[in-house]
Design an enzyme around this catalytic site. Structure first.
Site, PDB file in Angstrom:
ATOM      1  N   TYR A 240      36.503  21.153  19.679  1.00 57.13           N
ATOM      2  CA  TYR A 240      35.924  22.426  18.540  1.00 57.13           C
ATOM      3  C   TYR A 240      35.368  21.730  17.183  1.00 57.13           C
ATOM      4  O   TYR A 240      33.991  22.257  17.389  1.00 57.13           O
ATOM      5  CB  TYR A 240      37.479  23.123  17.865  1.00 57.13           C
ATOM      6  CG  TYR A 240      37.065  23.890  16.618  1.00 57.13           C
ATOM      7  CD1 TYR A 240      37.186  25.405  17.006  1.00 57.13           C
ATOM      8  CD2 TYR A 240      37.209  23.169  15.032  1.00 57.13           C
ATOM      9  CE1 TYR A 240      36.972  26.205  15.503  1.00 57.13           C
ATOM     10  CE2 TYR A 240      37.636  23.936  14.295  1.00 57.13           C
ATOM     11  CZ  TYR A 240      37.378  25.936  14.158  1.00 57.13           C
ATOM     12  OH  TYR A 240      37.041  26.439  12.992  1.00 57.13           O
TER      13      TYR A 240
ATOM     14  N   LYS B  66      31.419  22.967  16.750  1.00 55.49           N
ATOM     15  CA  LYS B  66      30.751  23.357  15.087  1.00 55.49           C
ATOM     16  C   LYS B  66      29.832  23.281  14.863  1.00 55.49           C
ATOM     17  O   LYS B  66      28.558  23.032  13.921  1.00 55.49           O
ATOM     18  CB  LYS B  66      31.774  23.356  14.492  1.00 55.49           C
ATOM     19  CG  LYS B  66      33.236  24.605  14.597  1.00 55.49           C
ATOM     20  CD  LYS B  66      32.841  26.088  14.907  1.00 55.49           C
ATOM     21  CE  LYS B  66      33.573  27.266  14.925  1.00 55.49           C
ATOM     22  NZ  LYS B  66      33.521  28.449  15.162  1.00 55.49           N
TER      23      LYS B  66
HETATM   24  N1  LIG Z   1      41.130  30.242   9.542  1.00 56.04           N
HETATM   25  C1  LIG Z   1      40.278  29.103   9.459  1.00 56.04           C
HETATM   26  O1  LIG Z   1      40.630  28.577   8.598  1.00 56.04           O
HETATM   27  C2  LIG Z   1      38.608  28.701   9.669  1.00 56.04           C
HETATM   28  C3  LIG Z   1      38.136  27.568   8.938  1.00 56.04           C
HETATM   29  C4  LIG Z   1      37.361  27.344   9.699  1.00 56.04           C
HETATM   30  C5  LIG Z   1      36.217  28.370  10.253  1.00 56.04           C
HETATM   31  N2  LIG Z   1      37.022  29.064  10.842  1.00 56.04           N
HETATM   32  C6  LIG Z   1      35.508  29.722  12.597  1.00 56.04           C
HETATM   33  O2  LIG Z   1      36.398  31.328  11.395  1.00 56.04           O
HETATM   34  C7  LIG Z   1      36.444  32.321  12.887  1.00 56.04           C
HETATM   35  C8  LIG Z   1      37.270  33.660  12.611  1.00 56.04           C
HETATM   36  O3  LIG Z   1      38.969  32.714  12.742  1.00 56.04           O
HETATM   37  P1  LIG Z   1      39.613  33.403  12.137  1.00 56.04           P
HETATM   38  O4  LIG Z   1      40.882  33.247  11.741  1.00 56.04           O
HETATM   39  O5  LIG Z   1      39.477  34.721  11.588  1.00 56.04           O
HETATM   40  O6  LIG Z   1      40.272  33.031  13.916  1.00 56.04           O
HETATM   41  P2  LIG Z   1      41.167  34.317  14.694  1.00 56.04           P
HETATM   42  O7  LIG Z   1      42.370  33.863  15.660  1.00 56.04           O
HETATM   43  O8  LIG Z   1      41.715  35.473  13.234  1.00 56.04           O
HETATM   44  O9  LIG Z   1      40.022  35.386  14.692  1.00 56.04           O
HETATM   45  C9  LIG Z   1      39.272  35.320  16.037  1.00 56.04           C
HETATM   46  C10 LIG Z   1      39.425  35.961  17.367  1.00 56.04           C
HETATM   47  O10 LIG Z   1      37.800  35.842  17.968  1.00 56.04           O
HETATM   48  C11 LIG Z   1      39.158  35.943  19.752  1.00 56.04           C
HETATM   49  N3  LIG Z   1      37.851  35.416  20.348  1.00 56.04           N
HETATM   50  C12 LIG Z   1      38.427  34.868  21.126  1.00 56.04           C
HETATM   51  N4  LIG Z   1      38.072  33.971  21.959  1.00 56.04           N
HETATM   52  C13 LIG Z   1      37.182  35.346  22.060  1.00 56.04           C
HETATM   53  C14 LIG Z   1      35.717  35.607  23.118  1.00 56.04           C
HETATM   54  N5  LIG Z   1      35.582  34.688  24.708  1.00 56.04           N
HETATM   55  N6  LIG Z   1      35.484  37.058  23.165  1.00 56.04           N
HETATM   56  C15 LIG Z   1      35.700  37.077  22.222  1.00 56.04           C
HETATM   57  N7  LIG Z   1      36.350  37.041  21.392  1.00 56.04           N
HETATM   58  C16 LIG Z   1      36.908  35.919  21.449  1.00 56.04           C
HETATM   59  C17 LIG Z   1      40.253  36.357  19.455  1.00 56.04           C
HETATM   60  O11 LIG Z   1      40.813  37.709  20.101  1.00 56.04           O
HETATM   61  C18 LIG Z   1      40.366  37.208  18.101  1.00 56.04           C
HETATM   62  O12 LIG Z   1      40.345  38.218  17.039  1.00 56.04           O
HETATM   63  C19 LIG Z   1      36.178  30.997  13.676  1.00 56.04           C
HETATM   64  O13 LIG Z   1      35.464  31.101  14.445  1.00 56.04           O
HETATM   65  C20 LIG Z   1      36.338  30.071  13.267  1.00 56.04           C
HETATM   66  O14 LIG Z   1      36.241  28.949  13.530  1.00 56.04           O
HETATM   67  C21 LIG Z   1      38.288  29.617  10.816  1.00 56.04           C
END
Ligand SMILES: NC(=O)c1ccc[n+]([C@@H]2O[C@H](COP(=O)([O-])OP(=O)(O)OC[C@H]3O[C@@H](n4cnc5c(N)ncnc54)[C@H](O)[C@@H]3O)[C@@H](O)[C@H]2O)c1
Length: 258
Positions: A148, A152
């Site tokens: 991952y 990124k």
């Molecule tokens: N939550 C954290 O601490 C955090 C930290 C840094 C970065 N991020 C980034 O923020 C973004 C959102 O994260 P989040 O925490 O809201 O995650 P989440 O799991 O709540 O949401 C991710 C969404 O992406 C959808 N998804 C997964 N695979 C998919 C695909 N192949 N096609 C279309 N949709 C798909 C899922 O169904 C889900 O609704 C991500 O890119 C994550 O890497 C999150």
């Protein structure tokens, strides 16, 4: 008049839904793209009227699915903003990463943003719009989840590639690197360790983690005319994490001021 459209991938998730809500401040229609249609429809209903919040099923790792998504977006109006937000991590350490894990994590977190951007690039040219990639502090330093994180890091480079090659078309390209954000993505870890956020908190200079709306506000800014001259940057939304760690500064300096 033509409606302005923003596309948010992974919009059924907590950060994606917050981004969709924020972008509705200055876009007419938000396309909530997710592989989980039921969840995307639920998110759209929570946000407002169906004319403004449109849910769409799409697997962002599939070129065919992404092409259909771009077509649906074009039918809604003038696409001004693409937010590559769908993302997730499978493998937690290098030692436990299988080739299949590596491919899955890089397909979702690196290849998919490329597919989505290329599919809507002409639409963004027409509006001199912008793309915002939701990366992570994991793309800047090592915090676990290697495949991952490598993806990124690639996404941060991809952000610059678009900025440089598509700048002449008026397209801006920026990234956001969130630190820990309380979302459903943490459910399993929080279930395994109810203190996970408390333990994380102490590494952050602000001594707290971010909320989905903190990320959404940064997206709102980068997508807006206020950021007209900003392209090719990564904006951390990380409560100071990538600036340094007070605990380490205290050890190194032997000063209680930290
Ligand atoms: N939550 C954290 O601490 C955090 C930290 C840094 C970065 N991020 C980034 O923020 C973004 C959102 O994260 P989040 O925490 O809201 O995650 P989440 O799991 O709540 O949401 C991710 C969404 O992406 C959808 N998804 C997964 N695979 C998919 C695909 N192949 N096609 C279309 N949709 C798909 C899922 O169904 C889900 O609704 C991500 O890119 C994550 O890497 C999150």
């Amino acid at each position: 008049m033509t409606q302005s459209v923003a596309i948010v991938t992974g919009a059924a998730g907590d950060i994606g839904r917050a981004i969709a809500s924020r972008l509705a401040d200055d876009h007419d229609v938000i396309l909530l793209v997710d592989i989980d249609l039921v969840a995307a429809e639920k998110a759209a209903r929570m946000l407002g009227p169906v004319e403004r919040f449109v849910a769409l099923s799409c697997d962002v790792t599939s070129a065919e699915s992404v092409a259909a998504m771009a077509k649906a977006a074009a039918a809604l109006g003038a696409v001004r903003t693409l937010v590559n937000n769908a993302g997730a991590a499978r493998a937690v350490s290098l030692q436990s990463t299988t080739p299949e894990d590596w491919r899955a994590d890089t397909a979702l977190n690196l290849e998919a943003p490329f597919l989505c951007f290329m599919a809507v690039a002409d639409l963004l040219k027409a509006t001199q719009g912008s793309v915002i990639n939701i990366a992570s502090v994991n793309g800047m330093n090592v915090f676990g989840h290697p495949a991952y994180s490598a993806a990124k890091a690639g996404m941060l480079h991809f952000t610059k590639l678009v900025a440089v090659e598509y700048g002449k078309f008026g397209i801006r390209s920026n990234a956001i690197a969130p630190g820990t954000v309380r979302t459903q993505a943490w459910e399993a870890r929080a279930a395994a360790n109810p203190n996970v956020f408390e333990e994380a908190r102490r590494w952050y200079p602000l001594q707290r983690v971010a909320d989905p709306m903190d990320v959404a506000n940064a997206v709102g800014f980068l997508a807006s005319p206020q950021a007209n001259s900003i392209s090719g940057v990564c904006l951390p939304v990380d409560c100071g994490l990538t600036a340094g760690q007070a605990e380490l500064a205290r050890t190194f300096s032997q000063s209680a001021d930290y």
